[in-house]
Design an enzyme around this catalytic site. Sequence first.
Site, PDB file in Angstrom:
ATOM      1  N   ASP A 177      33.521  33.689  72.984  1.00  0.00           N
ATOM      2  CA  ASP A 177      34.810  33.395  72.350  1.00  0.00           C
ATOM      3  C   ASP A 177      34.648  33.116  70.922  1.00  0.00           C
ATOM      4  O   ASP A 177      33.402  33.033  70.529  1.00  0.00           O
ATOM      5  CB  ASP A 177      35.186  32.074  73.096  1.00  0.00           C
ATOM      6  CG  ASP A 177      36.416  31.181  72.543  1.00  0.00           C
ATOM      7  OD1 ASP A 177      37.202  32.070  72.076  1.00  0.00           O
ATOM      8  OD2 ASP A 177      36.173  30.068  72.055  1.00  0.00           O
ATOM      9  N   LYS A 178      35.488  32.970  70.070  1.00  0.00           N
ATOM     10  CA  LYS A 178      35.287  32.777  68.560  1.00  0.00           C
ATOM     11  C   LYS A 178      35.177  31.217  68.240  1.00  0.00           C
ATOM     12  O   LYS A 178      34.165  30.810  67.742  1.00  0.00           O
ATOM     13  CB  LYS A 178      36.390  33.612  67.960  1.00  0.00           C
ATOM     14  CG  LYS A 178      36.102  33.453  66.017  1.00  0.00           C
ATOM     15  CD  LYS A 178      37.207  34.035  65.404  1.00  0.00           C
ATOM     16  CE  LYS A 178      38.515  33.471  65.507  1.00  0.00           C
ATOM     17  NZ  LYS A 178      38.302  32.049  64.594  1.00  0.00           N
TER      18      LYS A 178
END
Length: 487
Positions: A177-178
């Site tokens: 995930d960022k």
Amino acid sequence: MVDGRSSVNQAPITGESVPVDKEPVDDPSKDWSEEKNINDEHRAFSGTINGNNTLEIKVTKVAKDSTLSRLVKLVNEAQTQKSPTQRLTDKFEKYFVPAVLVLVVLLHFAFLVIDETFSESFYRAMAVLVAASPCALAIATPSAVLSGVARAAQSGVLIKGGRPLEDLGVITALAFDKTGTLTEGKPKLTEVVPLGDMQEEELLKIAVAVENLSDHPLAKAVVRDGKERLNNADIPEAKDLEAVLGKGIKATLGSDRVYIGNLELFESLDDKEPSKETEEQVKSLESDGNTTMLIRQNDDYIGIIALMDTPRKEAKNTLEQLKKIGIKRMIMLTGDNQKVADAVAKEIGLTDAWGSLLPEEKVEAIKELREKEDKVAMVGDGVNDAPAMANSTVGIAMGAAGSDVALETADIALMADKLETLPFAIGLSRKAKGIIKQNLWMSLGIVALLIPSTIFGLANIGVAVLIHEGSTLVVVFNALRLLAYKE
């Protein structure tokens, strides 16, 4: 949205790092429950967080069909589908134990076939039973798992059992995930670009003075980082703030009127639009993943400021280490737009970046990756990452920053919230898997040696006990070597 305008933090559901501006629909009385193409600015997800203004929201779906409920359903489905890894020992013992018992019963009646007494047949049968007892085999895996889990915990990595400990070492791809995982999870001031004769320090003072009146998360980031760059110098006071939702703000600073916002603000303001060169500068910064704000003082454009959810300091070095230890693909899955995803991926060295993904789409992305790479780990921190974690080979949560749902779903939690512990965890997993294999071969080898030795009278019951118990100790001490594992 039927009434009110506000900024909504959608990070828990979509993973977007910057709050999204919301405004009401044109026809609030319409039945929107069957409408499928509702624009993002009019749509509210359950589980998201409203900013400072009041919103009136019309519920279009019952609780069981809400975004949050769908996420929980996705997690539950994935967890029921995910069966535990079948241990070699489980399969072996399923057939081995009954076979040994049958052999021992038959050996009791060996005196009927060969020339010996019942007591000699009984003694041989008991010797075989001792020799064939799979104590070392039974303890081979648990001892290594316990040592591995304990060693991981010493370095702030919580591993929930033997399956993730073994699986982590064989993954070939990592999905990240960022927001909050590869990045800090909050916008930071990245660029200050003065235009014309304006000085950077003066531009920052104007920006901080005006943004200080606003409660918007981006405004707070400008004030926080701007004051830091100015070394807490005196900031003039602005007044008469006027917010234009989704576009920017206006305020009075001394005798000047100051406007700060995106290009849309100045297109709708008057005929004094920025020059083509200024527009190109703004678009160039945006193409690098920045959120930009153009600043105008009266009729003059005096500067551009840019903000971005910046990568963690350790992210680039961690990804380099992961490449060195054989991770082939490292992919970012994010709810942020593709431009932001590409910019972050380029900066830290990811192989792929897939943007604008909702939680269901992240699950599909993980399934697609598993078809190509077989073993895939998902690293995340939010509610929106939980379904993807549940569908991956190994789910990894950022412990300190992670949501309760993500931590509950994950197989492994990086409790210190340090991304750099990931290569350590993978290395430890590989070492643990190697020791488990050593223990299995050692215990199986001892059993294979002792059974024929006791059947043919080459070893008596005393020797069988000595070698049998000795092998159990060897297996345990071999597993304890994991406690001394270093990165």
